[in-house]
Design an enzyme around this catalytic site. Structure first.
Site, PDB file in Angstrom:
ATOM      1  N   HIS A  69       0.824  -1.206   0.000  1.00 59.34           N
ATOM      2  CA  HIS A  69       0.000   0.000   0.000  1.00 59.34           C
ATOM      3  C   HIS A  69       0.860   1.259   0.000  1.00 59.34           C
ATOM      4  CE1 HIS A  69      -2.215   3.190   2.273  1.00 59.34           C
ATOM      5  NE2 HIS A  69      -3.105   2.925   1.344  1.00 59.34           N
ATOM      6  N   GLU A  72       2.172   1.795  -3.435  1.00 62.33           N
ATOM      7  CA  GLU A  72       1.114   2.288  -4.322  1.00 62.33           C
ATOM      8  C   GLU A  72       1.035   3.816  -4.256  1.00 62.33           C
ATOM      9  OE1 GLU A  72      -3.101   3.595  -3.705  1.00 62.33           O
ATOM     10  OE2 GLU A  72      -2.961   1.515  -2.989  1.00 62.33           O
ATOM     11  N   HIS A  73       1.127   4.377  -3.044  1.00 55.43           N
ATOM     12  CA  HIS A  73       1.144   5.828  -2.884  1.00 55.43           C
ATOM     13  C   HIS A  73       2.386   6.437  -3.541  1.00 55.43           C
ATOM     14  CE1 HIS A  73      -1.928   7.074   0.250  1.00 55.43           C
ATOM     15  NE2 HIS A  73      -2.113   5.763   0.167  1.00 55.43           N
ATOM     16  N   GLU A 149      -3.786   8.339   6.844  1.00 57.10           N
ATOM     17  CA  GLU A 149      -4.803   7.398   6.379  1.00 57.10           C
ATOM     18  C   GLU A 149      -5.120   6.360   7.456  1.00 57.10           C
ATOM     19  OE1 GLU A 149      -5.744   4.659   2.419  1.00 57.10           O
ATOM     20  OE2 GLU A 149      -3.863   5.775   2.571  1.00 57.10           O
TER      21      GLU A 149
END
Length: 448
Positions: A69, A72-73, A149
């Site tokens: 994740h 991905e950012h 997040e």
């Protein structure tokens, strides 16, 4: 009601040069094991491009939990060709969308644009996935974003409960860990770890380029060859669909999160077989009858008849080798005991007596309608063919899928209910609960 095709004309056929074709879905395998799958939808004026990578959070070691994740950012921050601002400007200038998501078993980078901007979409997505740079300064910026997040997830009871529930169900198994990672793991992750994850995992044999919309397959293949060119090295074949590592050890458990809140939230469920199970369609029908719609048994008994909760539903999470059928409900704390009692009574009743013929008929109709209505745009079609290629290596037509649902019998659904709903339950509870011993009796057994 759609019927199975009378011939193999609409089923995948093996053609020349490693290409598969259907009436609308076509597949080409390029050197390096990269697969290109397209679906032509002449009635739309858009194109959805997705690069699916068969790597997710279950592929991480515990010390780098959340790496998929985080990466991905990070890949959107800069490439050798574009800065983050230039990437954003390029997609905004055509009114498109560029985004990504990470799941437990895959990551998808996608763009949605007008069909006339197909070449730009392929260029942007390929540039990010293949050439995204892991710069030290960008790692620190995105570390803070990911930590925000996580904080946002912690502020949302349903999101938090979803992660905690899977931990209760699967324990130390990788699918039991949150996709987003933890504050500790994200805070400690280094640039070298993220760069290594990118280089080692993001290889063409693990990738599928899925494109749906008003597109031509041969044009898409040509664009993919252009933008993936240096990575298309001969000698590799696609990584087979993931089968997983076998049975999950240990028993499901109870996880309790004590938090001052206006509601108490519950997720309760059982383990299921994975997505390759022969009875997965019957499981979908059972899920729909239990809590998949307004007429479902849980919704009717908990919300409509008793007014105990505003939100109550069931869902199925499936992975390569495992899955979970779960029920969620959120209610005022003073109503929590009754919600648990009604929920467990419904599950026991269905395990013992099954669902009715009417419930089965309605559930199958709901699944059929939901499938077709959910595929009205190019984005949903792209997701369908991308996941199908990555997870199964095959493409079932919509009429074939509808026929699979229709072929489910009441007897099969009730056999699945007896098999699954008599298993050990796992649960997660979030809210103003003082101790485990203050929980309703059906949950106290899980705490022992």
């Amino acid at each position: 009601m759609p019927r199975p095709p009378a011939t193999r004309a609409t089923a995948l056929r093996r053609g020349r040069r490693g290409e598969d074709t259907t009436a609308a879905v076509r597949r080409t395998e390029l050197p390096g094991g990269l697969r290109v799958v397209t679906e032509h939808i002449p009635s739309v004026h858009s194109a959805s491009v997705g690069v699916w990578v068969g790597v997710g959070s279950r592929d991480e070691g515990r010390t780098v939990a959340g790496a998929a994740h985080f990466l991905e950012h990070l890949l959107f921050k800069a490439t050798p060709n574009r800065s983050a601002v230039q990437i954003a400007q390029a997609v905004d200038a055509v009114g498109g969308e560029l985004n990504a998501f990470t799941a437990r078993e895959h990551t998808c980078y996608y763009a949605h644009v007008l069909d006339s901007d197909l070449a730009l979409a392929v260029d942007l997505v390929a540039d990010v996935v293949l050439r995204g740079r892991c710069l030290d300064d960008d790692v620190e910026v995105e570390r803070d974003v990911v930590l925000e997040e996580i904080a946002m997830r912690d502020d949302d009871p349903e999101d938090t409960l979803g992660d905690v529930f899977l931990s209760a169900m699967f324990g130390e198994h990788p699918v039991g860990r949150p996709v987003i990672g933890s504050v500790d793991s994200v805070s400690a992750m280094t640039r070298d770890q993220l760069h290594s994850f990118h280089v080692r995992r993001y290889t063409p044999d693990r990738m599928v380029v899925a494109v749906a919309g008003n597109v031509d397959h041969d044009e898409v293949v040509s664009l993919v060859r252009e933008h993936f060119g240096p990575h298309l090295v001969r000698g590799r074949t696609p990584v087979p669909p993931r089968k997983g590592t076998g049975r999950v050890s240990g028993r499901p458990s109870l996880q309790l999160i004590r938090r001052d809140a206006e509601q108490t939230h519950l997720s309760l469920g059982v383990r299921t077989p994975g997505r390759h199970w022969d009875h997965r369609w019957a499981l979908s029908v059972l899920n729909s009858a239990l809590g998949g719609g307004l007429s479902s048994r849980l919704f009717q008994q908990i919300r409509e008849e008793r007014g105990l909760a505003y939100s109550v539903y069931s869902t199925v999470d499936t992975f390569a080798d495992s899955g979970a059928l779960s029920i969620y409900a959120g209610c005022q704390p003073e109503r929590f005991d009754e919600v648990v009692r009604v929920t467990t009574d419904v599950l026991a009743e269905v395990a013992r007596d099954g669902i009715t013929a009417d419930e089965c008929r309605i559930a199958k109709g709901s699944l059929r309608g939901g499938l077709v209505l959910g595929l009205e745009d190019s984005g949903s079609r792209m997701h369908r063919i991308g996941r199908s290629e990555l997870n199964y290596g095959t493409h079932r037509s919509i009429p074939d899928t509808l026929a699979k649902i229709e072929a489910v019998t009441l007897e099969e659904v009730n056999a699945v209910a007896r098999q699954l709903l008599t298993r050990q339950f796992g649960a997660a509870v979030l809210g103003p609960v003082r101790t485990r011993r203050s929980l309703p009796k059906p949950l106290q057994t899980l705490a022992d």
